[in-house]
Design a protein around this motif. Sequence first.
Motif, PDB file in Angstrom:
ATOM      1  N   ARG A   1      26.107 -12.351 -50.747  1.00 45.80           N
ATOM      2  CA  ARG A   1      25.935 -11.622 -51.122  1.00 45.80           C
ATOM      3  C   ARG A   1      24.326 -11.142 -50.578  1.00 45.80           C
ATOM      4  O   ARG A   1      24.223 -11.506 -48.719  1.00 45.80           O
ATOM      5  CB  ARG A   1      24.845 -12.552 -52.367  1.00 45.80           C
ATOM      6  CG  ARG A   1      25.509 -13.194 -53.169  1.00 45.80           C
ATOM      7  CD  ARG A   1      24.549 -13.639 -54.519  1.00 45.80           C
ATOM      8  NE  ARG A   1      25.789 -13.633 -55.230  1.00 45.80           N
ATOM      9  CZ  ARG A   1      25.439 -13.419 -57.256  1.00 45.80           C
ATOM     10  NH1 ARG A   1      23.992 -12.844 -57.068  1.00 45.80           N
ATOM     11  NH2 ARG A   1      26.030 -13.481 -57.909  1.00 45.80           N
ATOM     12  N   VAL A   2      24.069  -9.914 -50.382  1.00 50.27           N
ATOM     13  CA  VAL A   2      23.068  -9.174 -50.222  1.00 50.27           C
ATOM     14  C   VAL A   2      21.696  -8.969 -51.047  1.00 50.27           C
ATOM     15  O   VAL A   2      22.091  -8.375 -51.851  1.00 50.27           O
ATOM     16  CB  VAL A   2      23.722  -7.766 -50.083  1.00 50.27           C
ATOM     17  CG1 VAL A   2      22.642  -6.499 -49.112  1.00 50.27           C
ATOM     18  CG2 VAL A   2      25.230  -7.231 -48.728  1.00 50.27           C
ATOM     19  N   ARG A   3      20.856  -9.100 -50.362  1.00 50.09           N
ATOM     20  CA  ARG A   3      19.717  -9.473 -50.956  1.00 50.09           C
ATOM     21  C   ARG A   3      19.087  -7.779 -50.645  1.00 50.09           C
ATOM     22  O   ARG A   3      18.853  -8.095 -49.749  1.00 50.09           O
ATOM     23  CB  ARG A   3      19.088 -10.513 -50.547  1.00 50.09           C
ATOM     24  CG  ARG A   3      17.372 -10.055 -51.686  1.00 50.09           C
ATOM     25  CD  ARG A   3      16.931 -11.376 -51.036  1.00 50.09           C
ATOM     26  NE  ARG A   3      17.365 -12.886 -51.474  1.00 50.09           N
ATOM     27  CZ  ARG A   3      17.520 -14.299 -51.175  1.00 50.09           C
ATOM     28  NH1 ARG A   3      16.163 -14.454 -49.827  1.00 50.09           N
ATOM     29  NH2 ARG A   3      17.642 -14.853 -51.691  1.00 50.09           N
ATOM     30  N   MET A   4      18.794  -7.413 -51.640  1.00 53.41           N
ATOM     31  CA  MET A   4      17.963  -5.679 -51.592  1.00 53.41           C
ATOM     32  C   MET A   4      16.033  -5.437 -51.480  1.00 53.41           C
ATOM     33  O   MET A   4      16.163  -6.714 -51.358  1.00 53.41           O
ATOM     34  CB  MET A   4      17.985  -5.283 -52.849  1.00 53.41           C
ATOM     35  CG  MET A   4      19.317  -5.013 -52.817  1.00 53.41           C
ATOM     36  SD  MET A   4      20.717  -4.032 -52.552  1.00 53.41           S
ATOM     37  CE  MET A   4      22.343  -4.297 -52.873  1.00 53.41           C
ATOM     38  N   ASP A   5      15.701  -5.673 -49.742  1.00 55.05           N
ATOM     39  CA  ASP A   5      14.602  -5.444 -49.379  1.00 55.05           C
ATOM     40  C   ASP A   5      13.906  -4.475 -49.954  1.00 55.05           C
ATOM     41  O   ASP A   5      12.607  -4.275 -50.218  1.00 55.05           O
ATOM     42  CB  ASP A   5      14.549  -5.417 -47.822  1.00 55.05           C
ATOM     43  CG  ASP A   5      14.819  -6.517 -47.548  1.00 55.05           C
ATOM     44  OD1 ASP A   5      15.303  -7.772 -47.847  1.00 55.05           O
ATOM     45  OD2 ASP A   5      16.331  -5.943 -46.068  1.00 55.05           O
TER      46      ASP A   5
ATOM     47  N   LEU B   1      18.737  -6.514 -57.830  1.00 56.20           N
ATOM     48  CA  LEU B   1      17.987  -7.464 -57.086  1.00 56.20           C
ATOM     49  C   LEU B   1      18.667  -8.319 -55.457  1.00 56.20           C
ATOM     50  O   LEU B   1      18.409  -8.224 -55.036  1.00 56.20           O
ATOM     51  CB  LEU B   1      17.646  -8.741 -57.930  1.00 56.20           C
ATOM     52  CG  LEU B   1      16.704  -8.288 -59.291  1.00 56.20           C
ATOM     53  CD1 LEU B   1      16.016  -9.426 -59.639  1.00 56.20           C
ATOM     54  CD2 LEU B   1      15.562  -7.804 -58.126  1.00 56.20           C
ATOM     55  N   ASP B   2      20.189  -8.734 -55.743  1.00 56.52           N
ATOM     56  CA  ASP B   2      21.286  -8.885 -54.877  1.00 56.52           C
ATOM     57  C   ASP B   2      22.516  -8.591 -55.241  1.00 56.52           C
ATOM     58  O   ASP B   2      22.305  -8.069 -56.945  1.00 56.52           O
ATOM     59  CB  ASP B   2      21.476 -10.194 -54.737  1.00 56.52           C
ATOM     60  CG  ASP B   2      21.449 -10.974 -55.568  1.00 56.52           C
ATOM     61  OD1 ASP B   2      22.382 -11.245 -56.198  1.00 56.52           O
ATOM     62  OD2 ASP B   2      20.784 -11.975 -55.794  1.00 56.52           O
TER      63      ASP B   2
ATOM     64  N   SER C   1      27.246  -8.700 -54.826  1.00 57.27           N
ATOM     65  CA  SER C   1      27.953  -9.809 -54.097  1.00 57.27           C
ATOM     66  C   SER C   1      29.403  -8.875 -54.420  1.00 57.27           C
ATOM     67  O   SER C   1      29.697  -8.533 -55.374  1.00 57.27           O
ATOM     68  CB  SER C   1      28.636 -10.793 -53.571  1.00 57.27           C
ATOM     69  OG  SER C   1      28.818 -11.141 -54.766  1.00 57.27           O
TER      70      SER C   1
ATOM     71  N   ALA D   1      26.113  -9.866 -59.904  1.00 60.54           N
ATOM     72  CA  ALA D   1      24.776  -9.609 -59.070  1.00 60.54           C
ATOM     73  C   ALA D   1      23.929  -9.632 -59.678  1.00 60.54           C
ATOM     74  O   ALA D   1      24.285  -9.821 -60.707  1.00 60.54           O
ATOM     75  CB  ALA D   1      25.091  -7.940 -59.923  1.00 60.54           C
ATOM     76  N   LYS D   2      22.919  -9.672 -59.130  1.00 65.76           N
ATOM     77  CA  LYS D   2      21.381 -10.280 -60.060  1.00 65.76           C
ATOM     78  C   LYS D   2      20.839  -9.076 -60.099  1.00 65.76           C
ATOM     79  O   LYS D   2      20.537  -7.856 -59.385  1.00 65.76           O
ATOM     80  CB  LYS D   2      20.900 -11.250 -59.529  1.00 65.76           C
ATOM     81  CG  LYS D   2      19.858 -11.790 -59.869  1.00 65.76           C
ATOM     82  CD  LYS D   2      18.509 -12.781 -59.535  1.00 65.76           C
ATOM     83  CE  LYS D   2      19.086 -13.563 -58.302  1.00 65.76           C
ATOM     84  NZ  LYS D   2      18.098 -15.191 -58.138  1.00 65.76           N
TER      85      LYS D   2
END
Length: 114
Positions: free
Chosen positions: A10-14, A35-36, A38, A42-43
């Motif tokens: 997953r890629v977490r959004m900064d 929020l994140d 893959s 997604a979240k």
Amino acid sequence: MKFDGRKASRVRMDNRQPVNLMGSDGTWRRSCVLLDISNTGAKIEVEGSLDVLSAKEFFMLLSSTGLAYRRCELVWSTEPRLASTLSKQMARRPKRQRATEARTSQPERAVLSK
């Protein structure tokens, strides 16, 4: 990056990544923050009520014009957040195969004799 014991990276959004959720029938739309994400899920943090998600299927619009989107299915929700699975992209058939299928799927015309 894998975290929380996930199967897919997953890629977490900064930074806040604005997205929109839209009903699969187009009758509702909600502003959200991604929020994140893959390849499989997604979240999302939703601005407003989640009551419209009773159908459990919706589109996540990744661009303001709606040209970039993913079809989603609700996994869980705890206001204001939700998690969804992302549908897999359908593989496109080569043009030659599509043209062949179009020719063979046309109904045959009956020839009338006089």
